[in-house]
Design an enzyme around this catalytic site. Structure first.
Site, mmCIF file in Angstrom:
data_model
loop_
_atom_site.group_PDB
_atom_site.id
_atom_site.type_symbol
_atom_site.label_atom_id
_atom_site.label_comp_id
_atom_site.label_asym_id
_atom_site.label_seq_id
_atom_site.Cartn_x
_atom_site.Cartn_y
_atom_site.Cartn_z
ATOM 1 N N GLY A 79 0.800 -1.259 0.009
ATOM 2 C CA GLY A 79 -0.019 -0.147 0.100
ATOM 3 C C GLY A 79 0.741 1.310 0.327
ATOM 4 O O GLY A 79 0.308 2.406 -0.256
ATOM 5 N N GLU A 90 3.964 -6.641 1.675
ATOM 6 C CA GLU A 90 3.575 -7.324 0.487
ATOM 7 C C GLU A 90 3.569 -5.876 -0.407
ATOM 8 O O GLU A 90 2.436 -5.508 -0.913
ATOM 9 C CB GLU A 90 1.909 -7.659 0.447
ATOM 10 C CG GLU A 90 2.092 -8.787 1.565
ATOM 11 C CD GLU A 90 0.238 -9.179 1.687
ATOM 12 O OE1 GLU A 90 -0.445 -8.388 1.494
ATOM 13 O OE2 GLU A 90 0.226 -10.186 2.160
ATOM 14 N N PRO A 91 4.443 -5.169 -0.569
ATOM 15 C CA PRO A 91 4.380 -4.182 -1.673
ATOM 16 C C PRO A 91 4.230 -4.648 -3.045
ATOM 17 O O PRO A 91 5.062 -5.410 -3.453
ATOM 18 C CB PRO A 91 5.638 -3.145 -1.528
ATOM 19 C CG PRO A 91 6.810 -4.439 -0.856
ATOM 20 C CD PRO A 91 5.765 -5.321 -0.230
ATOM 21 N N ARG A 102 2.966 -1.751 -5.729
ATOM 22 C CA ARG A 102 2.972 -0.397 -6.733
ATOM 23 C C ARG A 102 4.347 0.015 -6.462
ATOM 24 O O ARG A 102 4.919 0.419 -7.517
ATOM 25 C CB ARG A 102 1.646 0.783 -6.083
ATOM 26 C CG ARG A 102 1.801 1.481 -7.007
ATOM 27 C CD ARG A 102 0.732 2.604 -6.340
ATOM 28 N NE ARG A 102 -0.392 2.088 -6.049
ATOM 29 C CZ ARG A 102 -1.451 2.051 -7.069
ATOM 30 N NH1 ARG A 102 -1.397 2.732 -7.869
ATOM 31 N NH2 ARG A 102 -2.890 1.454 -6.711
ATOM 32 N N ARG A 162 -5.830 2.899 -16.017
ATOM 33 C CA ARG A 162 -5.650 3.824 -14.694
ATOM 34 C C ARG A 162 -6.415 5.380 -14.730
ATOM 35 O O ARG A 162 -7.198 5.586 -14.056
ATOM 36 C CB ARG A 162 -4.195 3.728 -14.224
ATOM 37 C CG ARG A 162 -3.756 2.588 -13.775
ATOM 38 C CD ARG A 162 -2.417 2.597 -12.938
ATOM 39 N NE ARG A 162 -2.916 3.141 -11.485
ATOM 40 C CZ ARG A 162 -2.538 4.321 -10.880
ATOM 41 N NH1 ARG A 162 -2.050 5.326 -12.252
ATOM 42 N NH2 ARG A 162 -2.954 4.802 -10.120
ATOM 43 N N TYR A 197 -9.512 5.336 -12.539
ATOM 44 C CA TYR A 197 -9.330 5.860 -11.127
ATOM 45 C C TYR A 197 -8.962 7.349 -11.266
ATOM 46 O O TYR A 197 -8.405 7.861 -10.077
ATOM 47 C CB TYR A 197 -7.867 5.330 -10.534
ATOM 48 C CG TYR A 197 -7.816 3.728 -10.432
ATOM 49 C CD1 TYR A 197 -8.650 2.998 -9.520
ATOM 50 C CD2 TYR A 197 -7.109 2.887 -11.103
ATOM 51 C CE1 TYR A 197 -8.317 1.549 -9.465
ATOM 52 C CE2 TYR A 197 -6.859 1.594 -10.922
ATOM 53 C CZ TYR A 197 -7.491 0.812 -10.095
ATOM 54 O OH TYR A 197 -7.679 -0.315 -9.957
ATOM 55 N N CYS A 233 -13.455 4.037 -28.805
ATOM 56 C CA CYS A 233 -14.631 4.757 -28.924
ATOM 57 C C CYS A 233 -15.432 4.965 -27.828
ATOM 58 O O CYS A 233 -16.513 4.448 -27.588
ATOM 59 C CB CYS A 233 -15.615 4.108 -30.065
ATOM 60 S SG CYS A 233 -14.565 3.520 -31.582
ATOM 61 N N GLU A 234 -14.777 5.937 -26.981
ATOM 62 C CA GLU A 234 -15.480 6.305 -25.347
ATOM 63 C C GLU A 234 -14.803 7.365 -25.225
ATOM 64 O O GLU A 234 -13.571 7.660 -25.354
ATOM 65 C CB GLU A 234 -15.201 5.145 -24.686
ATOM 66 C CG GLU A 234 -15.821 3.990 -24.797
ATOM 67 C CD GLU A 234 -15.966 3.043 -23.350
ATOM 68 O OE1 GLU A 234 -16.184 3.618 -22.233
ATOM 69 O OE2 GLU A 234 -15.951 1.883 -23.380
ATOM 70 N N TYR A 291 -0.052 -1.908 -12.340
ATOM 71 C CA TYR A 291 -1.189 -1.795 -12.606
ATOM 72 C C TYR A 291 -1.850 -1.170 -13.945
ATOM 73 O O TYR A 291 -2.523 -0.568 -14.367
ATOM 74 C CB TYR A 291 -2.149 -1.361 -11.555
ATOM 75 C CG TYR A 291 -2.067 -1.533 -10.007
ATOM 76 C CD1 TYR A 291 -2.634 -2.844 -9.664
ATOM 77 C CD2 TYR A 291 -1.417 -1.046 -9.106
ATOM 78 C CE1 TYR A 291 -2.233 -3.423 -8.588
ATOM 79 C CE2 TYR A 291 -0.998 -1.804 -7.771
ATOM 80 C CZ TYR A 291 -1.458 -2.831 -7.527
ATOM 81 O OH TYR A 291 -1.344 -3.302 -6.466
HETATM 82 C C1 LIG Z 1 -3.208 -5.114 -3.829
HETATM 83 C C2 LIG Z 1 -2.448 -5.666 -2.667
HETATM 84 C C3 LIG Z 1 -1.243 -5.572 -2.255
HETATM 85 C C4 LIG Z 1 -0.392 -4.479 -2.894
HETATM 86 O O1 LIG Z 1 -0.678 -3.134 -2.764
HETATM 87 P P1 LIG Z 1 0.176 -2.007 -3.320
HETATM 88 O O2 LIG Z 1 -0.391 -0.831 -3.103
HETATM 89 O O3 LIG Z 1 0.322 -2.397 -4.788
HETATM 90 O O4 LIG Z 1 1.639 -1.991 -2.536
HETATM 91 C C5 LIG Z 1 -0.877 -6.140 -1.087
HETATM 92 N N1 LIG Z 1 -1.587 -7.230 -0.452
HETATM 93 C C6 LIG Z 1 -2.758 -7.204 -0.851
HETATM 94 C C7 LIG Z 1 -3.585 -8.278 0.209
HETATM 95 C C8 LIG Z 1 -3.407 -6.431 -1.747
HETATM 96 O O5 LIG Z 1 -4.555 -6.927 -2.058
#
Ligand SMILES: *Cc1c(COP(=O)(O)O)cnc(C)c1O
Length: 421
Positions: A239, A275-276, A278, A314, A318, A346-347, A375
């Site tokens: 995140g 769990e990075p 992005r 994106r 978003y 075509c949007e 993404y």
């Molecule tokens: C999407 C997700 C991530 C990665 O999020 P980033 O913003 O890309 O770092 C990590 N863990 C879980 C469970 C996710 O769904």
């Protein structure tokens, strides 16, 4: 920091001119920098130095085999959210004991695949899922290691589509119910509780929501231990946000994030997983596209390019902002123009930017979308029957196509016509 810089008036990916790749593979395409991927992985790895830890790359951000292998060789584990991702991770040489399985809707078949191939842990998101994992594990004569994803009810202050840690979101179990759910887990014969999991959202540009969530996890660790659970592993999710523009406020650095983890959770003696996604892949990739036409509207100029929303969704999905740069460096002092930058789909939603300031451009010029590594390619589709665009990886002065553009026949022949036609 990334490795996409101007040199002698031309944009380079590491030591390769972007225009040279465009000439070889055609446009549009994605290009990734190995050095940037590795640099970002190592920043996280170093930020957790001194704690027992594993950085599990959230491969949904960009899951090409070459990207996975680059990171796996540097020691990364993987966070997967589907059977397909699990199999991709294994195919890239990641061993099961470095793969964590997240997601709210794991099916019995997906669970069976992971248990058979080896898994570090399942991050469980509900009680019904817990029962299925236990049953499948028993059927295979195994005990499945699990954490339970708790929803800490923290506002991640990010885009609504990527906030996951509020009670209204579908993710995890309410933290207030955690003790009861852990007791349930402990009573199931096919499960072994090993820790707690939390992930509050994506593109967070402030550490405060993480602090709030991790403080709640610390408290929960103590109460679950008091209840007799062996909480030895904390999966803290991903995140951390990235700068999408070079002008806006800089999001926190991995080292600051690591410091926060040590402050809030270091005293517990747990193994830490993060769990990075992005932050590892985002600024390691560009999408490169060519101007097809410059069209004058009533009150504006449109830059119609050969990349579209199906290639990079994106902005449409978003309202995301991407820096867009000319591949030929603008001459110093050149007067810039404002363009609406749009694709051929075509949007009206196929608009990448409105009134974006760019150097004057003409048909045939190349432009690059920065921060497109995460993404990007993974969310592409063949809408408007536009074949998936190729992915290229650069390493120093070498580059390789890591996913080729399908030709039109390949795309069309994926369909089959029923006998009766
Ligand atoms: C999407 C997700 C991530 C990665 O999020 P980033 O913003 O890309 O770092 C990590 N863990 C879980 C469970 C996710 O769904």
């Amino acid at each position: 920091m990334d490795h996409f810089l101007y040199r002698d008036g031309a944009l380079y990916a590491e030591d390769v001119p972007v225009a040279e790749i465009a000439a070889a593979v055609g446009t549009p395409f994605y290009v990734y920098s190995s050095a940037t991927l590795l640099r970002h992985f190592r920043l996280f790895d170093e930020a957790l130095a001194g704690m027992d830890h594993l950085v599990c790359y959230a491969m949904k951000a960009a899951s090409n085999q070459a990207i996975l292998k680059t990171l796996a060789q540097a020691g990364a584990g993987m966070d997967v959210v589907s059977q397909g991702e699990y199999l991709r991770a294994k195919a890239a040489g990641v061993s099961g004991d470095k793969i964590v399985f997240s997601g709210v809707g794991k099916t019995a078949e997906e669970i069976r695949t992971a248990l058979s191939g080896g898994i570090r842990q399942f991050n469980v998101e509900s009680e019904p899922e817990m029962e299925v994992i236990s049953a499948v594990a028993q059927e295979l004569g195994q005990v499945a290691p699990i954490t339970i994803r708790v929803n800490p009810d923290v506002d991640a202050k990010t885009h609504a589509k990527i906030a996951t840690g509020k009670s209204e979101n579908k993710f995890g179990i309410p933290i207030a119910r955690a003790r009861a759910v852990y007791a349930h887990a402990a009573s199931l014969p096919g499960l072994q509780v090993v820790g707690i999991d939390v992930h509050i959202g994506s593109q967070l540009t402030d550490l405060e929501p993480f602090r709030k969530a991790y403080e709640k996890v610390a408290e929960l660790t103590e109460s679950l231990r008091a209840d007799g659970h062996d909480i030895r592993r904390l999966d803290l999710g991903g995140g951390l946000g990235i700068p999408y523009t070079r002008s806006n406020e800089a999001p926190p650095l991995p080292v600051e994030y690591g410091q926060l983890i040590k402050e809030t959770l270091g005293h517990l003696g747990c193994e830490i997983e993060i769990e990075p996604g992005r932050l590892i892949a985002g600024n390691a990739g560009l999408m490169v596209s060519r101007v097809i036409y410059v069209k004058s509207g009533e009150d504006r100029e449109f830059l119609i390019i050969d990349g579209a929303m199906n290639d990079l969704i994106r902005p449409a999905m978003y309202e995301a902002y991407h820096d867009i740069v000319a591949v030929t460096e603008p001459a110093p002092g050149i007067e810039s123009l404002a363009y609406d930058i749009v694709g051929p789909v075509c949007e009206s939603g196929d608009t990448f930017a409105k009134q974006r300031t760019m150097p004057p451009l003409v048909a045939g010029d190349l432009i690059a979308f920065r921060s497109a590594g995460a993404y990007g390619a993974v969310m592409a589709s063949e809408y408007n029957s536009r074949p998936l665009i190729p992915e290229v990886m650069v390493n120093g002065d070498q580059f390789a196509v890591i996913r080729a553009r399908p030709d039109f026949d390949e795309m069309i022949n994926r369909d089959t016509i029923p006998e009766w036609l």
